[in-house]
Structures are given as C-alpha cells and as structure tokens.
Design a protein around this motif. Structure first.
Motif, PDB file in Angstrom:
ATOM      1  N   ILE A   4      64.202  31.610 -44.676  1.00 51.48           N
ATOM      2  CA  ILE A   4      62.948  31.826 -44.468  1.00 51.48           C
ATOM      3  C   ILE A   4      62.307  30.210 -44.932  1.00 51.48           C
ATOM      4  O   ILE A   4      61.745  29.654 -44.156  1.00 51.48           O
ATOM      5  CB  ILE A   4      62.272  32.877 -44.751  1.00 51.48           C
ATOM      6  CG1 ILE A   4      62.918  34.169 -43.931  1.00 51.48           C
ATOM      7  CG2 ILE A   4      60.973  32.604 -44.754  1.00 51.48           C
ATOM      8  CD1 ILE A   4      62.537  35.467 -44.482  1.00 51.48           C
ATOM      9  N   ASN A   5      62.740  30.244 -46.103  1.00 52.06           N
ATOM     10  CA  ASN A   5      62.134  28.996 -47.074  1.00 52.06           C
ATOM     11  C   ASN A   5      62.573  27.738 -46.377  1.00 52.06           C
ATOM     12  O   ASN A   5      62.142  26.725 -46.358  1.00 52.06           O
ATOM     13  CB  ASN A   5      62.443  29.098 -48.557  1.00 52.06           C
ATOM     14  CG  ASN A   5      61.391  30.106 -48.932  1.00 52.06           C
ATOM     15  OD1 ASN A   5      60.218  30.557 -48.647  1.00 52.06           O
ATOM     16  ND2 ASN A   5      61.853  30.816 -50.075  1.00 52.06           N
ATOM     17  N   THR A   6      64.133  27.844 -46.163  1.00 46.92           N
ATOM     18  CA  THR A   6      64.532  26.473 -45.530  1.00 46.92           C
ATOM     19  C   THR A   6      64.112  26.230 -44.095  1.00 46.92           C
ATOM     20  O   THR A   6      63.589  24.991 -43.731  1.00 46.92           O
ATOM     21  CB  THR A   6      66.131  26.792 -45.460  1.00 46.92           C
ATOM     22  OG1 THR A   6      66.712  26.958 -46.826  1.00 46.92           O
ATOM     23  CG2 THR A   6      66.961  25.535 -44.803  1.00 46.92           C
ATOM     24  N   LEU A   7      63.775  27.102 -43.408  1.00 44.76           N
ATOM     25  CA  LEU A   7      63.287  26.813 -41.920  1.00 44.76           C
ATOM     26  C   LEU A   7      61.720  26.362 -42.306  1.00 44.76           C
ATOM     27  O   LEU A   7      61.374  25.442 -41.469  1.00 44.76           O
ATOM     28  CB  LEU A   7      62.893  28.172 -41.223  1.00 44.76           C
ATOM     29  CG  LEU A   7      64.222  28.270 -40.332  1.00 44.76           C
ATOM     30  CD1 LEU A   7      63.980  29.592 -39.537  1.00 44.76           C
ATOM     31  CD2 LEU A   7      64.573  27.273 -39.405  1.00 44.76           C
ATOM     32  N   GLY A   8      60.900  27.003 -43.463  1.00 49.15           N
ATOM     33  CA  GLY A   8      59.798  26.396 -43.458  1.00 49.15           C
ATOM     34  C   GLY A   8      59.834  24.977 -43.891  1.00 49.15           C
ATOM     35  O   GLY A   8      58.781  24.010 -43.522  1.00 49.15           O
ATOM     36  N   ALA A   9      60.898  24.429 -44.634  1.00 47.93           N
ATOM     37  CA  ALA A   9      61.051  23.048 -45.084  1.00 47.93           C
ATOM     38  C   ALA A   9      61.513  22.291 -44.018  1.00 47.93           C
ATOM     39  O   ALA A   9      61.074  20.993 -43.803  1.00 47.93           O
ATOM     40  CB  ALA A   9      61.905  23.087 -46.404  1.00 47.93           C
ATOM     41  N   LEU A  10      62.270  22.938 -43.176  1.00 46.70           N
ATOM     42  CA  LEU A  10      62.854  21.784 -41.952  1.00 46.70           C
ATOM     43  C   LEU A  10      61.468  21.692 -40.937  1.00 46.70           C
ATOM     44  O   LEU A  10      61.345  20.462 -40.593  1.00 46.70           O
ATOM     45  CB  LEU A  10      63.743  22.926 -41.169  1.00 46.70           C
ATOM     46  CG  LEU A  10      65.131  22.951 -41.761  1.00 46.70           C
ATOM     47  CD1 LEU A  10      66.100  23.710 -40.887  1.00 46.70           C
ATOM     48  CD2 LEU A  10      65.898  21.385 -41.693  1.00 46.70           C
ATOM     49  N   TRP A  11      60.690  22.576 -40.766  1.00 48.88           N
ATOM     50  CA  TRP A  11      59.497  22.384 -39.999  1.00 48.88           C
ATOM     51  C   TRP A  11      58.544  21.456 -40.882  1.00 48.88           C
ATOM     52  O   TRP A  11      58.030  20.284 -39.942  1.00 48.88           O
ATOM     53  CB  TRP A  11      58.738  23.735 -39.746  1.00 48.88           C
ATOM     54  CG  TRP A  11      59.294  24.752 -38.809  1.00 48.88           C
ATOM     55  CD1 TRP A  11      60.717  25.117 -38.742  1.00 48.88           C
ATOM     56  CD2 TRP A  11      58.651  25.219 -37.769  1.00 48.88           C
ATOM     57  NE1 TRP A  11      60.604  25.758 -37.644  1.00 48.88           N
ATOM     58  CE2 TRP A  11      59.579  26.063 -36.867  1.00 48.88           C
ATOM     59  CE3 TRP A  11      57.333  25.452 -37.298  1.00 48.88           C
ATOM     60  CZ2 TRP A  11      59.214  26.821 -35.724  1.00 48.88           C
ATOM     61  CZ3 TRP A  11      57.215  26.072 -36.237  1.00 48.88           C
ATOM     62  CH2 TRP A  11      57.901  26.762 -35.583  1.00 48.88           C
ATOM     63  N   GLU A  12      58.631  21.432 -42.023  1.00 42.92           N
ATOM     64  CA  GLU A  12      57.554  20.375 -42.616  1.00 42.92           C
ATOM     65  C   GLU A  12      58.221  19.282 -42.435  1.00 42.92           C
ATOM     66  O   GLU A  12      57.479  18.239 -42.368  1.00 42.92           O
ATOM     67  CB  GLU A  12      57.527  20.995 -44.138  1.00 42.92           C
ATOM     68  CG  GLU A  12      56.401  20.393 -44.917  1.00 42.92           C
ATOM     69  CD  GLU A  12      56.379  20.517 -46.389  1.00 42.92           C
ATOM     70  OE1 GLU A  12      55.047  20.368 -46.849  1.00 42.92           O
ATOM     71  OE2 GLU A  12      56.958  21.222 -46.884  1.00 42.92           O
ATOM     72  N   ALA A  13      59.356  18.881 -42.584  1.00 35.87           N
ATOM     73  CA  ALA A  13      59.955  17.641 -42.546  1.00 35.87           C
ATOM     74  C   ALA A  13      59.641  17.108 -41.116  1.00 35.87           C
ATOM     75  O   ALA A  13      59.681  15.820 -41.041  1.00 35.87           O
ATOM     76  CB  ALA A  13      61.663  17.904 -42.847  1.00 35.87           C
ATOM     77  N   TYR A  14      59.425  17.822 -40.107  1.00 29.66           N
ATOM     78  CA  TYR A  14      59.067  17.399 -38.854  1.00 29.66           C
ATOM     79  C   TYR A  14      57.590  17.455 -38.309  1.00 29.66           C
ATOM     80  O   TYR A  14      57.076  17.195 -37.511  1.00 29.66           O
ATOM     81  CB  TYR A  14      59.670  18.341 -37.731  1.00 29.66           C
ATOM     82  CG  TYR A  14      61.324  18.357 -37.491  1.00 29.66           C
ATOM     83  CD1 TYR A  14      61.905  17.031 -37.290  1.00 29.66           C
ATOM     84  CD2 TYR A  14      61.980  19.389 -37.692  1.00 29.66           C
ATOM     85  CE1 TYR A  14      62.978  17.058 -37.160  1.00 29.66           C
ATOM     86  CE2 TYR A  14      63.461  19.351 -37.760  1.00 29.66           C
ATOM     87  CZ  TYR A  14      64.103  18.164 -37.421  1.00 29.66           C
ATOM     88  OH  TYR A  14      65.325  17.901 -37.367  1.00 29.66           O
ATOM     89  N   GLY A  15      56.925  17.532 -39.604  1.00 32.60           N
ATOM     90  CA  GLY A  15      55.549  17.458 -39.639  1.00 32.60           C
ATOM     91  C   GLY A  15      54.557  18.719 -39.087  1.00 32.60           C
ATOM     92  O   GLY A  15      53.543  18.228 -38.568  1.00 32.60           O
ATOM     93  N   LEU A  16      55.271  19.606 -39.129  1.00 37.63           N
ATOM     94  CA  LEU A  16      54.685  21.066 -38.507  1.00 37.63           C
ATOM     95  C   LEU A  16      54.464  21.711 -39.788  1.00 37.63           C
ATOM     96  O   LEU A  16      54.924  21.589 -40.978  1.00 37.63           O
ATOM     97  CB  LEU A  16      55.909  21.589 -37.680  1.00 37.63           C
ATOM     98  CG  LEU A  16      56.322  20.960 -36.485  1.00 37.63           C
ATOM     99  CD1 LEU A  16      57.534  21.647 -35.836  1.00 37.63           C
ATOM    100  CD2 LEU A  16      55.270  20.679 -35.676  1.00 37.63           C
ATOM    101  N   PRO A  17      53.663  22.811 -39.562  1.00 39.62           N
ATOM    102  CA  PRO A  17      53.104  23.633 -40.846  1.00 39.62           C
ATOM    103  C   PRO A  17      54.356  24.273 -41.388  1.00 39.62           C
ATOM    104  O   PRO A  17      55.097  25.364 -40.622  1.00 39.62           O
ATOM    105  CB  PRO A  17      51.985  24.619 -40.151  1.00 39.62           C
ATOM    106  CG  PRO A  17      51.712  24.004 -39.013  1.00 39.62           C
ATOM    107  CD  PRO A  17      52.845  23.117 -38.397  1.00 39.62           C
ATOM    108  N   PRO A  18      54.539  24.330 -42.614  1.00 44.49           N
ATOM    109  CA  PRO A  18      55.811  25.112 -43.064  1.00 44.49           C
ATOM    110  C   PRO A  18      55.524  26.563 -43.210  1.00 44.49           C
ATOM    111  O   PRO A  18      56.398  27.324 -43.101  1.00 44.49           O
ATOM    112  CB  PRO A  18      55.753  24.460 -44.685  1.00 44.49           C
ATOM    113  CG  PRO A  18      54.578  23.964 -45.017  1.00 44.49           C
ATOM    114  CD  PRO A  18      54.060  23.465 -43.643  1.00 44.49           C
ATOM    115  N   GLY A  19      54.315  27.102 -43.254  1.00 41.52           N
ATOM    116  CA  GLY A  19      53.898  28.396 -43.224  1.00 41.52           C
ATOM    117  C   GLY A  19      54.284  28.858 -41.660  1.00 41.52           C
ATOM    118  O   GLY A  19      54.981  30.192 -41.615  1.00 41.52           O
ATOM    119  N   ALA A  20      54.364  28.179 -40.704  1.00 45.59           N
ATOM    120  CA  ALA A  20      54.498  28.625 -39.380  1.00 45.59           C
ATOM    121  C   ALA A  20      56.168  28.560 -39.234  1.00 45.59           C
ATOM    122  O   ALA A  20      56.910  29.667 -38.693  1.00 45.59           O
ATOM    123  CB  ALA A  20      54.198  27.820 -38.231  1.00 45.59           C
TER     124      ALA A  20
END
Length: 150
Positions: A4-20
């Motif tokens: 779950i946390n890794t997906l949050g970090a991946l989304w954040e790396a793409y400029g998306l909200p890590p919470g989402a």
C-alpha cells in the motif's frame, strides 16, 4: 502495508496524490468493500483526507461506491473495470497531445524547428494510442476467456 505504501510512493513519483495511491492499493487487495472510516483507520489518515482522495479515484473510475445490504454507510471497492478505465484515461490524454500538436503546427511558420518536434509528438501519440488499443483488445479477450471457464 508495504504494498500500500509503495503504491502511494509510486503515485507521488508521477505527481499524483500519494494518499489516493495508498487507497487504490488498499482497495486492490481488500477482501471486501470498505467504508471511509475503515480506510481512515487502516491507513491512519483523517476522514477528510480519505474523502478527498476517494473523490479523485471515483472520477478516474478505478474505485466504485457500493452498498452493503443492511448497512447505511457507503462502501468503496476496487472497480471491476479499473484497468479499462486506466487505458481510457491514457488514451484520451494521448489523443489530446496529438490534437494540440496539430493545432500548434498550424500556428508555426514553415521551417520552424518546433514543427519537426510536433510532428514527432503526433507520431508518438498515434503509435501509443494504437498500442493501448491493442492492450485493451487483449485484456477484453482475456476477460471473455475467463468468463467462459466459469
């Protein structure tokens, strides 16, 4: 939680909200639909944060609001059509790039150096859309094959 946390970090790396991204990951592996309260508790975030991030996921179509019989509060589940929605969003984005390149090329003088790069953008977008169409066709065929085996 690592997933779950890794997906949050991946989304954040793409400029998306890590919470989402974390909610996306949680619902992807959840064994049942979850309420906003469930999500808040598992992820250790506020209900308002869950509400904001879930709205974005609902808009993308990767999460669905669902009802559980006998329970008043709404629940959220990973959409059975999430992967098709991801492709549709990317496809629309690429088509918009191609359209923008075409519009802009018309505004540039012949011989302008940007015209070549815009032509490359158009070609890249065309190839990418065709690839996504192929991916979607394979995915759809895979789904039909699974349904036949049930």
């Amino acid at each position: 939680m690592r997933f779950i946390n890794t997906l949050g970090a991946l989304w954040e790396a793409y400029g998306l909200p890590p919470g989402a991204g974390r909610i996306f990951g949680l619902l992807l592996i959840a064994d049942r639909p979850l309420t906003a309260e469930d999500i808040s508790r598992v992820l250790g975030v506020s209900r308002s944060s869950v509400s904001t991030d879930v709205r974005g996921l609902l808009t993308l179509g990767v999460v669905e609001r669902t009802r559980v019989p006998g329970v008043r509060s709404g629940h959220y589940a990973f959409s059975s059509r999430a992967w098709e929605r991801v492709v549709a969003v990317r496809r629309a984005e690429l088509l918009r790039y191609r359209e923008l390149a075409e519009e802009t090329m018309g505004a540039l003088a012949p011989g302008h150096p940007g015209r070549k790069r815009l032509q490359e953008l158009k070609a890249w977008a065309k190839i990418s859309v065709e690839a996504l169409d192929g991916i979607l066709a394979q995915w759809t065929a895979r789904g039909r094959g699974r349904e036949g085996r049930r």
